[in-house]
Design a protein around this motif. Structure first.
Motif, PDB file in Angstrom:
ATOM      1  N   ALA A   1      -4.516  -9.443   3.316  1.00  0.00           N
ATOM      2  CA  ALA A   1      -5.962  -9.389   3.064  1.00  0.00           C
ATOM      3  C   ALA A   1      -6.403  -7.945   2.872  1.00  0.00           C
ATOM      4  CB  ALA A   1      -6.716 -10.042   4.216  1.00  0.00           C
ATOM      5  N   LEU A   2      -5.933  -7.046   3.754  1.00  0.00           N
ATOM      6  CA  LEU A   2      -6.360  -5.645   3.682  1.00  0.00           C
ATOM      7  C   LEU A   2      -5.775  -4.951   2.462  1.00  0.00           C
ATOM      8  CD1 LEU A   2      -5.960  -4.914   7.458  1.00  0.00           C
ATOM      9  CD2 LEU A   2      -8.112  -4.863   6.208  1.00  0.00           C
ATOM     10  N   PHE A   3      -4.528  -5.260   2.110  1.00  0.00           N
ATOM     11  CA  PHE A   3      -3.921  -4.678   0.913  1.00  0.00           C
ATOM     12  C   PHE A   3      -4.755  -5.046  -0.308  1.00  0.00           C
ATOM     13  CE2 PHE A   3      -1.196  -4.679  -2.796  1.00  0.00           C
ATOM     14  CZ  PHE A   3      -0.468  -3.506  -2.665  1.00  0.00           C
ATOM     15  N   ASN A   4      -5.162  -6.326  -0.371  1.00  0.00           N
ATOM     16  CA  ASN A   4      -5.941  -6.768  -1.525  1.00  0.00           C
ATOM     17  C   ASN A   4      -7.317  -6.105  -1.569  1.00  0.00           C
ATOM     18  OD1 ASN A   4      -3.844  -8.324  -2.395  1.00  0.00           O
ATOM     19  ND2 ASN A   4      -4.602 -10.217  -1.489  1.00  0.00           N
ATOM     20  N   ILE A   5      -7.862  -5.766  -0.403  1.00  0.00           N
ATOM     21  CA  ILE A   5      -9.169  -5.104  -0.373  1.00  0.00           C
ATOM     22  C   ILE A   5      -9.033  -3.620  -0.748  1.00  0.00           C
ATOM     23  CG2 ILE A   5     -11.073  -4.340   1.107  1.00  0.00           C
ATOM     24  CD1 ILE A   5     -10.520  -6.876   2.812  1.00  0.00           C
ATOM     25  N   TYR A   6      -8.162  -2.906  -0.032  1.00  0.00           N
ATOM     26  CA  TYR A   6      -8.166  -1.443  -0.119  1.00  0.00           C
ATOM     27  C   TYR A   6      -7.166  -0.882  -1.117  1.00  0.00           C
ATOM     28  CZ  TYR A   6     -10.997  -1.610   4.085  1.00  0.00           C
ATOM     29  OH  TYR A   6     -12.004  -1.868   4.974  1.00  0.00           O
ATOM     30  N   CYS A   7      -6.053  -1.553  -1.332  1.00  0.00           N
ATOM     31  CA  CYS A   7      -4.978  -0.970  -2.144  1.00  0.00           C
ATOM     32  C   CYS A   7      -4.947  -1.524  -3.561  1.00  0.00           C
ATOM     33  CB  CYS A   7      -3.627  -1.221  -1.478  1.00  0.00           C
ATOM     34  SG  CYS A   7      -3.640  -0.940   0.305  1.00  0.00           S
ATOM     35  N   SER A   8      -5.267  -2.833  -3.691  1.00  0.00           N
ATOM     36  CA  SER A   8      -5.068  -3.478  -4.987  1.00  0.00           C
ATOM     37  C   SER A   8      -5.931  -2.899  -6.111  1.00  0.00           C
ATOM     38  CB  SER A   8      -5.298  -4.986  -4.876  1.00  0.00           C
ATOM     39  OG  SER A   8      -6.668  -5.272  -4.760  1.00  0.00           O
ATOM     40  N   PRO A   9      -7.116  -2.300  -5.821  1.00  0.00           N
ATOM     41  CA  PRO A   9      -7.859  -1.741  -6.961  1.00  0.00           C
ATOM     42  C   PRO A   9      -7.008  -0.784  -7.804  1.00  0.00           C
ATOM     43  CG  PRO A   9      -9.295  -1.796  -5.066  1.00  0.00           C
ATOM     44  CD  PRO A   9      -7.923  -2.214  -4.584  1.00  0.00           C
ATOM     45  N   CYS A  10      -6.118  -0.010  -7.175  1.00  0.00           N
ATOM     46  CA  CYS A  10      -5.227   0.864  -7.951  1.00  0.00           C
ATOM     47  C   CYS A  10      -3.804   0.303  -8.034  1.00  0.00           C
ATOM     48  CB  CYS A  10      -5.178   2.257  -7.331  1.00  0.00           C
ATOM     49  SG  CYS A  10      -6.709   3.188  -7.584  1.00  0.00           S
ATOM     50  N   HIS A  11      -3.245  -0.111  -6.900  1.00  0.00           N
ATOM     51  CA  HIS A  11      -1.833  -0.506  -6.889  1.00  0.00           C
ATOM     52  C   HIS A  11      -1.598  -1.887  -7.477  1.00  0.00           C
ATOM     53  CE1 HIS A  11      -0.264   2.941  -4.605  1.00  0.00           C
ATOM     54  NE2 HIS A  11      -1.418   2.926  -3.960  1.00  0.00           N
ATOM     55  N   GLY A  12      -2.679  -2.641  -7.676  1.00  0.00           N
ATOM     56  CA  GLY A  12      -2.522  -4.001  -8.180  1.00  0.00           C
ATOM     57  C   GLY A  12      -2.099  -4.924  -7.049  1.00  0.00           C
ATOM     58  N   ARG A  13      -2.412  -6.199  -7.182  1.00  0.00           N
ATOM     59  CA  ARG A  13      -2.057  -7.130  -6.110  1.00  0.00           C
ATOM     60  C   ARG A  13      -0.558  -7.264  -5.955  1.00  0.00           C
ATOM     61  NH1 ARG A  13      -6.285 -11.551  -4.386  1.00  0.00           N
ATOM     62  NH2 ARG A  13      -8.092 -10.184  -4.451  1.00  0.00           N
ATOM     63  N   ASP A  14       0.194  -6.972  -7.036  1.00  0.00           N
ATOM     64  CA  ASP A  14       1.649  -7.078  -6.963  1.00  0.00           C
ATOM     65  C   ASP A  14       2.307  -5.750  -6.598  1.00  0.00           C
ATOM     66  OD1 ASP A  14       1.117  -5.663  -9.211  1.00  0.00           O
ATOM     67  OD2 ASP A  14       2.237  -6.952 -10.596  1.00  0.00           O
ATOM     68  N   GLY A  15       1.509  -4.678  -6.472  1.00  0.00           N
ATOM     69  CA  GLY A  15       2.082  -3.396  -6.078  1.00  0.00           C
ATOM     70  C   GLY A  15       2.725  -2.622  -7.210  1.00  0.00           C
ATOM     71  N   ALA A  16       2.604  -3.127  -8.437  1.00  0.00           N
ATOM     72  CA  ALA A  16       3.270  -2.472  -9.557  1.00  0.00           C
ATOM     73  C   ALA A  16       2.487  -1.255 -10.061  1.00  0.00           C
ATOM     74  CB  ALA A  16       3.486  -3.473 -10.701  1.00  0.00           C
ATOM     75  N   GLY A  17       1.238  -1.106  -9.629  1.00  0.00           N
ATOM     76  CA  GLY A  17       0.494   0.116  -9.958  1.00  0.00           C
ATOM     77  C   GLY A  17      -0.412   0.008 -11.158  1.00  0.00           C
ATOM     78  N   ALA A  18      -0.786  -1.220 -11.544  1.00  0.00           N
ATOM     79  CA  ALA A  18      -1.669  -1.366 -12.706  1.00  0.00           C
ATOM     80  C   ALA A  18      -2.954  -2.080 -12.308  1.00  0.00           C
ATOM     81  CB  ALA A  18      -0.954  -2.123 -13.821  1.00  0.00           C
ATOM     82  N   GLY A  19      -3.556  -1.636 -11.211  1.00  0.00           N
ATOM     83  CA  GLY A  19      -4.805  -2.245 -10.758  1.00  0.00           C
ATOM     84  C   GLY A  19      -5.949  -1.960 -11.704  1.00  0.00           C
ATOM     85  N   MET A  20      -7.079  -2.589 -11.431  1.00  0.00           N
ATOM     86  CA  MET A  20      -8.230  -2.495 -12.330  1.00  0.00           C
ATOM     87  C   MET A  20      -8.721  -1.060 -12.504  1.00  0.00           C
ATOM     88  SD  MET A  20     -10.281  -3.928 -14.304  1.00  0.00           S
ATOM     89  CE  MET A  20     -10.833  -5.626 -14.243  1.00  0.00           C
ATOM     90  N   ILE A  21      -8.695  -0.255 -11.428  1.00  0.00           N
ATOM     91  CA  ILE A  21      -9.212   1.109 -11.526  1.00  0.00           C
ATOM     92  C   ILE A  21      -8.278   1.960 -12.397  1.00  0.00           C
ATOM     93  CG2 ILE A  21     -10.013   3.100 -10.170  1.00  0.00           C
ATOM     94  CD1 ILE A  21     -11.574   0.472  -9.742  1.00  0.00           C
ATOM     95  N   VAL A  22      -6.988   1.640 -12.341  1.00  0.00           N
ATOM     96  CA  VAL A  22      -6.016   2.333 -13.188  1.00  0.00           C
ATOM     97  C   VAL A  22      -6.265   1.954 -14.652  1.00  0.00           C
ATOM     98  CG1 VAL A  22      -3.557   2.502 -13.747  1.00  0.00           C
ATOM     99  CG2 VAL A  22      -4.318   2.526 -11.350  1.00  0.00           C
ATOM    100  N   GLN A  23      -6.577   0.680 -14.863  1.00  0.00           N
ATOM    101  CA  GLN A  23      -6.880   0.245 -16.228  1.00  0.00           C
ATOM    102  C   GLN A  23      -8.119   0.947 -16.769  1.00  0.00           C
ATOM    103  OE1 GLN A  23      -6.934  -4.107 -16.535  1.00  0.00           O
ATOM    104  NE2 GLN A  23      -5.412  -4.191 -14.892  1.00  0.00           N
ATOM    105  N   ARG A  24      -8.985   1.425 -15.868  1.00  0.00           N
ATOM    106  CA  ARG A  24     -10.184   2.147 -16.291  1.00  0.00           C
ATOM    107  C   ARG A  24      -9.968   3.663 -16.339  1.00  0.00           C
ATOM    108  NH1 ARG A  24     -14.739  -1.236 -16.612  1.00  0.00           N
ATOM    109  NH2 ARG A  24     -13.879  -3.309 -16.741  1.00  0.00           N
ATOM    110  N   GLY A  25      -8.729   4.098 -16.179  1.00  0.00           N
ATOM    111  CA  GLY A  25      -8.456   5.510 -16.414  1.00  0.00           C
ATOM    112  C   GLY A  25      -8.009   6.320 -15.209  1.00  0.00           C
TER     113      GLY A  25
END
Lengths: 217, 193
Positions: free
Chosen positions: B83-107
């Motif tokens: 739950a916490l990973f999805n809240i705090y980390c996934s915006p950049c790291h992505g839910r799968d941890g591969a590093g293509a989260g939404m904020i990364v997609q925005r630059g």
């Protein structure tokens, strides 16, 4: 025997009685209408903020969870307002020269907090705890509305005692499972988990939800 | 004439007048709500910044960080971490941890994938430290994520790493039947051993 009152006093008394009755009823109607009007409850009030922060963009567009910024909502009565460093977590890299974000950069530079204007303000004689609600099946959306569609944060619900009590008396249709608390656009009724099951799951006792001391202490 | 009804009438009028009073003083009592401004205090703030070295209630007083998970590894801990990973980390790291989260997609500069050999070898303590102090362009999350929650996230990262290299042999017979039955499974979701 001389008459004390002139003859027209009869019609005057009658007019006063009827006038008082009609006036009283009218007063009650006006009071109820005014009391529940948007002007009094603050529904649709959208205060101007030092930075035009858009929940619509951050929540609806980017999918950031409420708790990313409102970190204390599960542990504290207060949901928590993010420090400037939370904004700068992303904005140290993104939109770094946007004029709109100048107050945020200045806040970080001078170590001076941004003075956000409160949108949802309960009277001081009501006690409200975020922790008590989000840990017992009440979602953010129930009180704050569809923030994911708000360009500027607006108060959508009346926050009156009557409005609070509607849920305190019959919480079942509003309850959500733990993993849907921050979801927006979630329909508790359409989810398939019956409200009474969720109420039992959270151990919510309805008898003390409408005690005066629950909210006024 | 008796003055009584007049006095009673006055009393009634007084009640009406009082009930019509402005409730301002009750609504805004002379007390500070959380974050309410306090004129003449620094930055007009009633909320104070805790002095350096303040220990939050319930937190360990010992500042030393354990070398590895200080609590038992349970399903609840991993679910909390998820739950916490999805809240705090996934915006950049992505839910799968591969590093293509939404904020990364925005630059935002892309973080390295969590599934590289280097990070698969990394200790839980490494992830704990990165969450606490930040890394590169990543800000520190010490003010947002409690210590026990940092361990939960670190444990979940390991589960996430494992999930990307899961083999069919690792599944229980029941999970395997579900996988081979072709039902859209939740095989990777729990990612527990």
């Amino acid at each position: 025997m001389p008459q004390i009152f002139p003859r027209r006093a009869n019609s005057l008394v009658s007019a006063m009685l009827w006038g008082g009755l009609v006036g009283g009823v009218a007063l009650v109607i006006v009071a109820i209408t005014l009391g529940s009007s948007a002007h009094t409850t603050g529904v649709n009030s959208t205060p101007e903020q030092p930075v035009p922060f858009s929940h619509g963009h951050h929540v609806g567009g980017l999918g950031i969870d409420c708790r990313y910024c409102h970190t204390s909502v599960e542990q504290s009565d207060f949901a928590g307002l993010p420090p400037t460093s939370t904004c700068m977590t992303c904005h140290s890299q993104l939109w770094t020269s946007a004029a709109m974000l100048a107050p945020v950069r200045q806040s970080l530079q001078h170590d001076k907090p941004i003075a956000w204007v409160r949108v949802h303000d309960l009277p001081d004689f009501t006690y409200f705890s975020h922790r008590a609600h989000v840990n017992n099946g009440v979602g953010c959306e129930s009180c704050h509305g569809r923030v994911d569609r708000m360009p500027i944060t607006t108060q959508q619900k009346p926050l009156t005692m009557q409005w609070c009590l509607a849920c305190h008396r019959h919480p079942e249709p509003y309850l959500r499972p733990e993993n849907r608390i921050t979801a927006l656009g979630y329909d508790p009724a359409g989810d398939g988990i019956p409200g009474h099951e969720l109420r039992e799951h959270y151990g919510i006792r309805k008898d003390n939800l409408t005690e005066c001391v629950t909210c006024h202490r | 004439m008796s003055g009584r009804p007049v006095r009673r009438g006055m009393g009634g009028l007084l009640i009406l007048l009082v009930s019509a009073c402005d409730q301002g003083p009750m609504t805004n009592q002379p007390k500070y709500e959380t974050f309410e401004p306090a004129p003449r205090w620094p930055h007009n703030q009633s909320a104070r910044v805790p002095v350096a070295g303040t220990v939050a209630r319930g937190e360990a007083i010992d500042p030393r960080v354990p070398e590895t998970l200080p609590m038992p590894l349970t399903r609840e801990l991993l679910e909390r971490g998820q739950a916490l990973f999805n809240i705090y980390c996934s915006p950049c790291h992505g839910r799968d941890g591969a590093g293509a989260g939404m904020i990364v997609q925005r630059g935002f500069p892309a973080p390295p994938t969590l599934h590289s050999d280097r990070l698969r070898q990394a200790s839980l303590r490494h992830f704990y430290d990165v969450i606490s102090h930040g890394y590169g362009v990543m800000y520190a999350y010490a003010d947002r994520v409690a210590r026990s929650d940092r361990w939960a996230i670190a444990a979940y990262i390991e589960a996430l790493q494992l999930s990307q290299y899961a083999r069919v042999d690792d599944l229980t017979a029941e999970q395997r039947a579900r996988l081979e039955g072709g039902s859209s499974g939740q095989a990777g979701e729990g990612a527990q051993q």
